[in-house]
Design a protein around this motif. Sequence first.
Motif, short mmCIF file in Angstrom:
data_model
loop_
_atom_site.label_atom_id
_atom_site.label_comp_id
_atom_site.label_asym_id
_atom_site.label_seq_id
_atom_site.Cartn_x
_atom_site.Cartn_y
_atom_site.Cartn_z
N LEU A 1 0.84 -1.20 0.00
CA LEU A 1 0.00 0.00 0.00
C LEU A 1 0.87 1.25 0.00
O LEU A 1 1.71 1.44 0.88
N THR A 2 0.68 2.08 -1.02
CA THR A 2 1.45 3.31 -1.19
C THR A 2 0.50 4.41 -1.60
O THR A 2 -0.42 4.19 -2.39
N GLU A 3 0.72 5.60 -1.08
CA GLU A 3 -0.16 6.72 -1.41
C GLU A 3 0.20 7.26 -2.79
O GLU A 3 1.19 7.95 -2.98
N THR A 4 -0.62 6.92 -3.77
CA THR A 4 -0.42 7.33 -5.16
C THR A 4 -1.76 7.77 -5.73
O THR A 4 -2.80 7.70 -5.07
N GLY A 5 -1.75 8.19 -6.99
CA GLY A 5 -3.00 8.53 -7.65
C GLY A 5 -3.97 7.37 -7.68
O GLY A 5 -5.19 7.53 -7.56
N MET A 6 -3.43 6.14 -7.80
CA MET A 6 -4.27 4.95 -7.88
C MET A 6 -4.98 4.67 -6.55
O MET A 6 -6.10 4.16 -6.53
N THR A 7 -4.33 4.98 -5.44
CA THR A 7 -4.88 4.67 -4.13
C THR A 7 -5.44 5.90 -3.41
O THR A 7 -5.89 5.79 -2.27
N GLN A 8 -5.40 7.06 -4.08
CA GLN A 8 -5.77 8.30 -3.39
C GLN A 8 -7.18 8.27 -2.85
O GLN A 8 -7.46 8.79 -1.76
N ARG B 1 2.68 -1.04 10.30
CA ARG B 1 1.43 -0.36 10.65
C ARG B 1 1.23 0.96 9.90
O ARG B 1 0.67 1.91 10.44
N ARG B 2 1.64 1.02 8.65
CA ARG B 2 1.44 2.23 7.84
C ARG B 2 1.62 1.89 6.38
O ARG B 2 2.20 0.86 6.02
N GLY B 3 1.13 2.79 5.52
CA GLY B 3 1.41 2.68 4.10
C GLY B 3 2.75 3.32 3.80
O GLY B 3 3.38 3.96 4.65
N ALA B 4 3.19 3.17 2.56
CA ALA B 4 4.48 3.73 2.14
C ALA B 4 4.28 5.10 1.49
O ALA B 4 3.22 5.40 0.95
N ASP B 5 5.32 5.91 1.55
CA ASP B 5 5.39 7.12 0.74
C ASP B 5 6.04 6.76 -0.59
O ASP B 5 6.92 5.89 -0.64
N PRO B 6 5.64 7.40 -1.69
CA PRO B 6 6.25 7.09 -2.98
C PRO B 6 7.77 7.21 -2.96
O PRO B 6 8.47 6.46 -3.65
N GLU B 7 8.29 8.14 -2.16
CA GLU B 7 9.75 8.32 -2.11
C GLU B 7 10.46 7.09 -1.56
O GLU B 7 11.61 6.83 -1.92
N GLU B 8 9.78 6.33 -0.71
CA GLU B 8 10.39 5.10 -0.19
C GLU B 8 10.53 4.06 -1.29
O GLU B 8 11.51 3.30 -1.32
N LEU B 9 9.56 4.00 -2.18
CA LEU B 9 9.68 3.11 -3.33
C LEU B 9 10.75 3.60 -4.29
O LEU B 9 11.52 2.80 -4.86
N ALA B 10 10.83 4.92 -4.47
CA ALA B 10 11.82 5.49 -5.38
C ALA B 10 13.24 5.11 -4.96
O ALA B 10 14.10 4.88 -5.81
N GLU B 11 13.48 5.05 -3.67
CA GLU B 11 14.82 4.67 -3.19
C GLU B 11 15.19 3.26 -3.65
O GLU B 11 16.32 2.99 -4.05
N VAL B 12 14.23 2.34 -3.58
CA VAL B 12 14.50 0.96 -3.98
C VAL B 12 14.64 0.85 -5.49
O VAL B 12 15.53 0.16 -6.01
N ILE B 13 13.78 1.55 -6.21
CA ILE B 13 13.81 1.48 -7.68
C ILE B 13 15.11 2.05 -8.22
O ILE B 13 15.73 1.47 -9.11
N THR B 14 15.53 3.19 -7.69
CA THR B 14 16.79 3.78 -8.17
C THR B 14 17.98 2.90 -7.79
O THR B 14 18.96 2.82 -8.54
#
Length: 264
Positions: free
Chosen positions: A185-192, A214-227
């Motif tokens: 679960l990540t806060e994005t346009g899809m899940t807004q 106990r929380r969703g992710a911020d998009p920046e946390e995914l960006a760290e893994v992707i980069t």
Amino acid sequence: MNMRFEGKSIIVTGAGSGIGRATAMQFAREGGRVICADLTEGADATAAMIGDAATPLRMDAGREEDVVRAVDLAIGRHGRLDVMFANAGISGGLANIFDTSVDLITEVLRINVIGPFLALKHAAPRIVEAGGGAIVLTASVAGLRSGAGSPAYSASKAGVISLAQLGAQQLAGSNVRVNAVCPGLTETGMTQMIYDGARAAGKGDRLGRLNPLRRGADPEELAEVITFLASDAASYVNGQAIVVDGGLSSSHPFNRQEFGKTAT
């Protein structure tokens, strides 16, 4: 600032919001030159946020001619292509198998599976020409097992994981790595809508409650893994589905929807 992508030519699809936007911005902060591709005007907004290192492109990631156009634009602007992040996707709603129309699942598969397939097909040969690089595909925890998404979405994301494995094998010896990232679960346009609804009901603190963090992710946390996966730091990571879900898939708890009954 670590400049892992200095001079690198990069395409990000679905760059108009969420994980795509956060990752495009991270690539640019680290020296990358980014084609910010999206079906919406969000592509222009993301490119404007980045500045001179970004070029916006309106495209449909599930149309072959559009993907070819994106690759050609990267080559034309930067003379090469080093990284493809095939991130564009749609959710497919919440319908169960029996309420999912053929039209709906066809459209979900077109964007979510054919899109990454086209990214592999057309980006990989140009990355090979550049001497090697990386392709990252956005899958999902929903592609690992049931309980984290609709049937159409889940099936499509399982297909993305398979594409990452197939791509890694079929690019053997080319110095091009292919991996998938599986967000929870990540806060994005899809899940807004989910986030907004929970907050409006005073239940924002319950978002992501099923995972150990106990929380969703911020998009920046995914960006760290992707980069990371796109960088030379991941030089021996290939053909993998990297899960970034706060620990959700270590158990994957969910409320089972029984046949003939409405999920609660």
